[in-house]
Scaffold this active site. Structure first.
Site, PDB file in Angstrom:
ATOM      1  N   THR A 196       0.831  -1.219   0.000  1.00  0.00           N
ATOM      2  CA  THR A 196       0.000   0.000   0.000  1.00  0.00           C
ATOM      3  C   THR A 196       0.859   1.259   0.000  1.00  0.00           C
ATOM      4  O   THR A 196       0.439   2.310  -0.497  1.00  0.00           O
ATOM      5  CB  THR A 196      -0.979   0.037   1.180  1.00  0.00           C
ATOM      6  N   LEU A 242      -2.679   4.711  -0.161  1.00  0.00           N
ATOM      7  CA  LEU A 242      -4.111   4.393  -0.162  1.00  0.00           C
ATOM      8  C   LEU A 242      -4.265   2.900   0.106  1.00  0.00           C
ATOM      9  O   LEU A 242      -4.046   2.061  -0.763  1.00  0.00           O
ATOM     10  CB  LEU A 242      -4.729   4.782  -1.505  1.00  0.00           C
ATOM     11  N   HIS A 243      -4.609   2.581   1.349  1.00  0.00           N
ATOM     12  CA  HIS A 243      -4.505   1.204   1.829  1.00  0.00           C
ATOM     13  C   HIS A 243      -5.655   0.295   1.367  1.00  0.00           C
ATOM     14  O   HIS A 243      -5.468  -0.598   0.564  1.00  0.00           O
ATOM     15  CB  HIS A 243      -4.462   1.196   3.372  1.00  0.00           C
ATOM     16  N   ASP A 244      -6.858   0.518   1.905  1.00  0.00           N
ATOM     17  CA  ASP A 244      -7.925  -0.479   1.778  1.00  0.00           C
ATOM     18  C   ASP A 244      -8.397  -0.765   0.357  1.00  0.00           C
ATOM     19  O   ASP A 244      -8.744  -1.915   0.042  1.00  0.00           O
ATOM     20  CB  ASP A 244      -9.114  -0.069   2.656  1.00  0.00           C
ATOM     21  N   CYS A 246      -6.759  -1.321  -2.098  1.00  0.00           N
ATOM     22  CA  CYS A 246      -5.891  -2.363  -2.681  1.00  0.00           C
ATOM     23  C   CYS A 246      -6.526  -3.747  -2.551  1.00  0.00           C
ATOM     24  O   CYS A 246      -6.308  -4.621  -3.397  1.00  0.00           O
ATOM     25  CB  CYS A 246      -4.520  -2.352  -2.005  1.00  0.00           C
TER      26      CYS A 246
END
Ligand code: RIB
Ligand code: CA
Length: 314
Positions: A196, A242-244, A246
């Protein structure tokens, strides 16, 4: 890809919200059965309200939202208002939810829905602490055989921690829950900070979301403009990770990611390392592989996918 039934377990969170919107913009590939909220970035009542607001924003008030666990399995709650703001989705001021959350507890919804479907039918997309899934596995061990795959934004190894020097937030909040799941034998794909942190939401991409001209694109730009402040101040990068989203992008286009099947264990009793995902990337432990660990992503393909899918929404 064949259409997948998914349940999104989440602690919205601006990045969670972008993940939910991306999933709802992908109806050909993903059938979102429900959203289950969990305590994480902000307390449960807020993550539940945020899930209701975001599904309303997407024009999908029929998507049921179930409130899950209000605290980790053993430890005291840890929240992240310093990143996400008091509401958890600071940056936008969305209308009150059009409907209440469902009356059934999220853990019981997970159990009943997995039992009612055949094995291999349902994928769990987990965007926060994995408390709900672990509690469901403890309460109803039979459900593990019904889960196609768990794809979870969690962990860090090469990138080290974000909430402590060694632990990533989603694992750190409930490491016991993480340990239950990594030991469950269920097919588990981990989407850690190692990947991420290569999906940086630059202002060029935020401008592309805003240029979509729809309310969802504007909301994404506004939310990420708020949540980026913490990461830009901390890391000094050209964009905030931008984590989630992904997790959802991995389901939609796994080919834009790089992953390896390795052993991952959870540190539960570290003096300084509790919540660390001990990812044996180089296979030195000889412990059996139990996780598909995602390590890299084509960032332009990732953001191109997100803007295209969010662009389909109202
Ligand atoms: O460490 C990043 C994770 O913690 C993301 O899921 C973010 O929403 C927060 O929950
Ligand atoms: Ca999250």
């Amino acid at each position: 890809m064949a259409k997948r039934k998914i349940i999104i377990d989440t602690d919205p969170g601006q990045d969670d919200s972008v993940a939910i919107l991306t999933a709802l913009g992908s109806p050909e590939e993903l059938d979102v059965l429900a959203v289950v909220s969990v305590a994480g970035n902000v307390p449960l009542w807020r993550t539940t309200e945020n899930a209701l607001k975001i599904t309303d924003l997407a024009g999908r008030p029929e998507i049921p939202v179930y409130a899950g666990c209000a605290r980790p399995m053993r430890r005291d709650p840890v929240t992240a208002e310093h990143v996400h703001g008091t509401t958890g989705i600071n940056g936008v001021d969305l209308p009150a939810p059009s409907r209440p959350a469902e009356s059934q507890h999220g853990v019981d919804y997970l159990i009943d829905t997995l039992r009612a479907n055949d094995a291999g039918e349902i994928t769990l997309c987990v965007l926060g602490p994995i408390t709900n899934i672990a509690m469901a596995m403890v309460k109803a061990p039979d459900i593990s055989a019904k889960i196609t795959e768990i794809v979870w934004m969690a962990g860090a190894y090469f990138e080290v921690g974000n909430i402590t020097p060694t632990a990533e937030f989603n694992v750190y909040v409930d490491p016991e829950a993480a340990d239950v799941v990594v030991k469950s034998g269920v097919k588990l794909t981990m989407v850690p900070l190692d990947v991420t942190h290569r999906a940086l939401a630059t202002h060029e991409w935020l401008d592309k979301f805003r240029a979509l001209g729809n309310r969802c694109g504007a909301a994404v730009a506004d939310m990420l403009n708020f949540s980026e402040r913490f990461d830009l101040g901390k890391y000094g990068w050209v964009g905030a990770p931008l984590h989630d989203p992904c997790v959802i992008a991995y389901l939609l286009k796994p080919e834009i990611f790089v992953a390896r099947h390795i052993n991952v264990e959870i540190e539960l009793n570290g003096t300084y390392s509790t919540g660390m995902t001990v990812a044996d990337w180089w296979g030195v432990s000889k412990r059996p592989a139990n996780v598909t660990y995602v390590r890299d992503v084509d960032a332009d393909a990732f953001f191109g996918l997100l803007t295209e899918r969010v662009g389909r929404l109202p």
